[in-house]
Design a protein around this motif. Structure first.
Motif: not given
Ligand SMILES: Cc1cc2nc3c(=O)[nH]c(=O)nc-3n(C[C@H](O)[C@H](O)[C@H](O)COP(=O)(O)OP(=O)(O)OC[C@H]3O[C@@H](n4cnc5c(N)ncnc54)[C@H](O)[C@@H]3O)c2cc1C
Length: 381
Positions: A207, A209, A342, A344, A352, A375, A379
């Motif tokens: 992930t 951010i 996010h 996606y 993100i 979020m 995930l």
């Protein structure tokens, strides 16, 4: 505070880009999730950009359109910040603020603001006649005022330090002097390229951010987002401050704002925790990031302040510092909300983006952190 050199084999659960108040608040919040979290910061320490160049006001949440992220996260953040300050000994003062109408047509604007505040859930606003205003703040002139008792000021440096220590003690690894220079999607993960004093290294993160403040649009672009199409292009809007001489110290008890203008809240009067008076910020769109205060703006500040502070003298003003707002709206454009997305939907699961986190980003920081943590939890579930 610089982390050690890391090679391409390093894989982390979460990479946070940027250790301003937003990146730090998120790091502090997700530290409880017990994941491998790394935070990359291009400067030698945290909070050296917009997060240490602002008014340090805990905003009440009056101005923003109802149900916008700015309104919701400001109001939630305000409550969380006051609690945090009490629990963790972070200095603050809930001293209140008065928005002043100096012209007749501004009185109507105050009424609209009062309604907007109430719609947003700011229940404690009090309308002041000019006599009531004078009684509360004898040095301030105005036809009417709107008192917001829940507005306050905070020691933002202590808040930054709290978030940093809290995250660090719970295992978040901070890597300073490390600029993110590339992000590449690799299946379901991201390869994050870092440039530091020793050269280039690479991390793999599940992930990412993006809390890179003034560079957050460029980070989004690097990761493959079409920022023009997404509406993520940032515009820099500079805010300068002038301090008032020591004769003004402890003479005014509350923050004093004019009725708002389009790009900012209007040159207003803020107080530091030790009672020093400061004017600003103004709002000037600029092309490049530089934090010099343009001395030639002094006349503009003087004229703006004189409307509600008639005893001010030109010599009382001294240039202090400047900050830069990461604005999503270009000059003259309508309101834009925070982007906290996010990605996606556009083919980037695990990415993100936080873009356009201008004011009230400091106030909203603990609420933004909770919003992003949700979020992240989704995930990894
Ligand atoms: C003049 C002014 C007054 C304001 N007043 C208030 C107020 O009174 N109350 C309030 O609530 N809010 C206020 N704000 C808003 C608030 O200051 C911001 O919303 C908040 O500081 C944004 O924090 P941030 O972490 O997103 O950004 P930043 O503090 O800018 O942090 C971003 C970090 O990312 C790092 N970074 C960038 N690119 C990279 C990269 N490629 N690699 C690694 N690191 C990178 C930067 O070095 C920086 O440390 C004000 C803002 C301004 C400009």
């Amino acid at each position: 505070m610089t982390g050690g050199r890391t090679t391409i084999s390093t894989e982390v659960d979460v990479a946070i880009i940027g250790a301003g108040i937003v990146g730090l608040a998120i790091a502090s919040e997700i530290a409880r999730l017990k994941m491998g979290v790394f935070a990359f910061e291009k400067n030698h320490s945290f909070g050296l950009e917009t997060s240490s160049r602002n008014s340090e006001v805990i905003h009440s949440g009056i101005y923003y359109p109802t149900d916008s992220l700015k309104a919701r996260l400001c109001i939630e953040g305000k409550g969380l910040l006051y609690e945090l300050c009490e629990q963790r000994g972070i200095s603050y003062k809930k001293l209140g603020k008065i928005i002043v109408a100096t012209e007749e047509d501004e009185v109507k604007q105050l009424e609209k603001l009062s309604q907007q505040g109430k719609k947003n859930g700011v229940e404690d606003l009090i309308f002041l006649s000019s006599t009531e205003l004078k009684k509360l703040e004898p040095k301030i002139e105005g036809r009417a005022g709107l008192l917001s008792p829940s507005t306050g000021i905070i020691d933002s440096h202590s808040l930054l330090k709290f978030y940093y220590n809290h995250a660090h003690e719970r295992g978040v690894k901070f890597v300073f002097n490390s600029e993110v220079t590339g992000i590449e999607k690799m299946g379901t993960k991201y390869k994050v390229q870092i440039r530091d004093r020793e050269g280039i290294s690479t991390f793999v993160a599940c992930t990412v951010i993006n809390a890179a403040g003034l560079n957050s649009d460029q980070i989004a672009r690097m990761s493959g987002i079409n920022i023009a199409q997404a509406g993520y292009q940032l515009h820099y809007c500079k805010g300068e401050y002038f301090g008032l001489s020591s004769k003004w110290k402890n003479i005014i008890s509350r923050l004093v704002y004019p009725t708002p203008e389009q790009a900012g809240l209007g040159i207003h009067l803020t107080l530091t925790l030790d009672g020093k008076v400061r004017l600003g910020p103004n709002a000037r769109y600029v092309e490049t990031i530089d934090y010099e205060v343009d001395d030639s703006q002094k006349g503009v500040f003087y004229q703006a302040a004189r409307k509600f502070l008639p005893y001010i003298e030109f010599e009382d003003l001294e240039p202090e510092f400047a900050g830069i707002r990461p604005k999503l709206q270009a000059p003259g454009e309508a309101f834009r909300d925070f982007v906290i997305a996010h990605e996606y939907r556009v083919g980037f699961p695990g990415l993100i983006n936080l873009i356009g986190i201008e004011s009230p980003g400091l106030t909203a920081s603990p609420a933004i952190a909770r919003y992003v943590a949700k979020m992240v939890v989704e995930l990894f579930n």
